[in-house]
Design a protein around this motif. Sequence first.
Motif, mmCIF file in Angstrom:
data_model
loop_
_atom_site.group_PDB
_atom_site.id
_atom_site.type_symbol
_atom_site.label_atom_id
_atom_site.label_comp_id
_atom_site.label_asym_id
_atom_site.label_seq_id
_atom_site.Cartn_x
_atom_site.Cartn_y
_atom_site.Cartn_z
ATOM 1 N N HIS A 16 0.805 -1.216 0.000
ATOM 2 C CA HIS A 16 0.000 0.000 0.000
ATOM 3 C C HIS A 16 0.841 1.270 0.000
ATOM 4 N N SER A 17 2.048 1.188 -0.559
ATOM 5 C CA SER A 17 2.746 2.422 -0.926
ATOM 6 C C SER A 17 2.479 2.639 -2.418
ATOM 7 N N LEU A 18 2.543 3.900 -2.821
ATOM 8 C CA LEU A 18 2.309 4.182 -4.243
ATOM 9 C C LEU A 18 3.371 3.485 -5.095
ATOM 10 N N LEU A 19 4.607 3.494 -4.590
ATOM 11 C CA LEU A 19 5.702 2.830 -5.313
ATOM 12 C C LEU A 19 5.449 1.323 -5.410
ATOM 13 N N GLY A 20 5.038 0.731 -4.275
ATOM 14 C CA GLY A 20 4.759 -0.703 -4.278
ATOM 15 C C GLY A 20 3.604 -1.038 -5.211
ATOM 16 N N GLY A 21 2.555 -0.215 -5.167
ATOM 17 C CA GLY A 21 1.404 -0.435 -6.050
ATOM 18 C C GLY A 21 1.817 -0.355 -7.513
ATOM 19 N N ALA A 22 2.689 0.629 -7.808
ATOM 20 C CA ALA A 22 3.150 0.777 -9.194
ATOM 21 C C ALA A 22 3.973 -0.440 -9.613
ATOM 22 N N ALA A 23 4.825 -0.928 -8.698
ATOM 23 C CA ALA A 23 5.653 -2.098 -9.023
ATOM 24 C C ALA A 23 4.780 -3.330 -9.263
ATOM 25 N N ILE A 24 3.756 -3.502 -8.413
ATOM 26 C CA ILE A 24 2.841 -4.637 -8.590
ATOM 27 C C ILE A 24 2.102 -4.481 -9.922
ATOM 28 N N GLY A 25 1.728 -3.237 -10.252
ATOM 29 C CA GLY A 25 1.045 -2.975 -11.524
ATOM 30 C C GLY A 25 1.911 -3.336 -12.719
ATOM 31 N N GLY A 36 0.344 -11.048 -25.372
ATOM 32 C CA GLY A 36 0.970 -10.204 -26.379
ATOM 33 C C GLY A 36 0.184 -8.939 -26.682
ATOM 34 N N ASN A 37 -0.827 -8.657 -25.864
ATOM 35 C CA ASN A 37 -1.705 -7.504 -26.091
ATOM 36 C C ASN A 37 -1.203 -6.337 -25.237
ATOM 37 N N ARG A 38 -0.467 -5.403 -25.882
ATOM 38 C CA ARG A 38 0.155 -4.310 -25.124
ATOM 39 C C ARG A 38 -0.870 -3.383 -24.494
ATOM 40 N N ARG A 39 -1.894 -3.055 -25.277
ATOM 41 C CA ARG A 39 -2.910 -2.140 -24.761
ATOM 42 C C ARG A 39 -3.643 -2.786 -23.567
ATOM 43 N N GLY A 40 -3.954 -4.078 -23.703
ATOM 44 C CA GLY A 40 -4.622 -4.782 -22.618
ATOM 45 C C GLY A 40 -3.750 -4.832 -21.371
ATOM 46 N N ALA A 41 -2.435 -5.048 -21.565
ATOM 47 C CA ALA A 41 -1.510 -5.105 -20.429
ATOM 48 C C ALA A 41 -1.454 -3.752 -19.720
ATOM 49 N N LEU A 42 -1.442 -2.678 -20.500
ATOM 50 C CA LEU A 42 -1.415 -1.330 -19.912
ATOM 51 C C LEU A 42 -2.694 -1.079 -19.113
ATOM 52 N N ILE A 43 -3.824 -1.472 -19.678
ATOM 53 C CA ILE A 43 -5.106 -1.291 -18.967
ATOM 54 C C ILE A 43 -5.072 -2.050 -17.637
ATOM 55 N N ALA A 44 -4.588 -3.289 -17.663
ATOM 56 C CA ALA A 44 -4.544 -4.092 -16.427
ATOM 57 C C ALA A 44 -3.631 -3.437 -15.390
ATOM 58 N N GLY A 45 -2.479 -2.922 -15.833
ATOM 59 C CA GLY A 45 -1.553 -2.271 -14.916
ATOM 60 C C GLY A 45 -2.176 -1.043 -14.269
ATOM 61 N N LEU A 46 -2.921 -0.276 -15.053
ATOM 62 C CA LEU A 46 -3.568 0.922 -14.506
ATOM 63 C C LEU A 46 -4.674 0.541 -13.518
ATOM 64 N N VAL A 47 -5.362 -0.563 -13.782
ATOM 65 C CA VAL A 47 -6.382 -1.024 -12.827
ATOM 66 C C VAL A 47 -5.715 -1.404 -11.499
ATOM 67 N N VAL A 48 -4.545 -2.044 -11.555
ATOM 68 C CA VAL A 48 -3.808 -2.339 -10.307
ATOM 69 C C VAL A 48 -3.518 -1.036 -9.562
#
Length: 224
Positions: A67-76, A88-100
């Motif tokens: 629950h640090s912003l840095l940790g959340g970003a790393a998990i994302g 292999g879906n880059r856009r989908g991977a980005l969307i998933a990371g932003l949801v994290v």
Amino acid sequence: MFIGHWAPAFAAAALQRAPRLPVLVLAAQVVDWLFFALLPLGIERMRVVPGISAMNPMDLYHLPYTHSLLGGAAIGVLFALACLGFTGNRRGALIAGLVVLSHWALDWLVHVPDLTLAGSPPKLGLGLWNRPAIAIPLELGVIGAGLWLYTRAMRPSAMRLAVFALVLLAFQLVNWFGPPPQAVTLSLSLTALAAFGLVTLLAWWLDTSTNLPRAGLAIDARRG
Ligand SMILES: [Zn+2]
């Protein structure tokens, strides 16, 4: 925040080339999956302090990784890389990371100051857990909006949607109004993980009732 965390998952599932709903539902709560897994190991810690906020008796006093912003970003980033590896879906991977990453932002709204940017103070949190008249409609409102966006785009079975929404509501009502935990135990972690697991399974069940071509995790068929 609890069921409100899934709002970004539902909203994102309506986007073109997004990962499938259960993947996004997992992404939205993966931070708390990790937290409840680290808790019994003593790597992250919380304790019961009745009255620490009006709505939540848990003092989340040591959450430097999940629950640090840095940790959340790393998990994302790790979650996004896993999605990319599978699909292999880059856009989908980005969307998933932003949801994290949305997990930290939604927690910031309700937590009393216990979140961090990188594991050490200052501790952050707007503290809406002390304002139930705002926090309750906010949580129900964001998940309602997420479900509406998903339903409008994906047209799932109305029966399955109703079951899913009722299960979410029941979990949230128990979370708000059920007996508060007396201690931080292994069974508390297991109960939380079981609830997250059940919601993820139900999201898969809901998603299979949409009218899109089935393509496993590869979502290229969703374009247009
Ligand atoms: Zn959390």
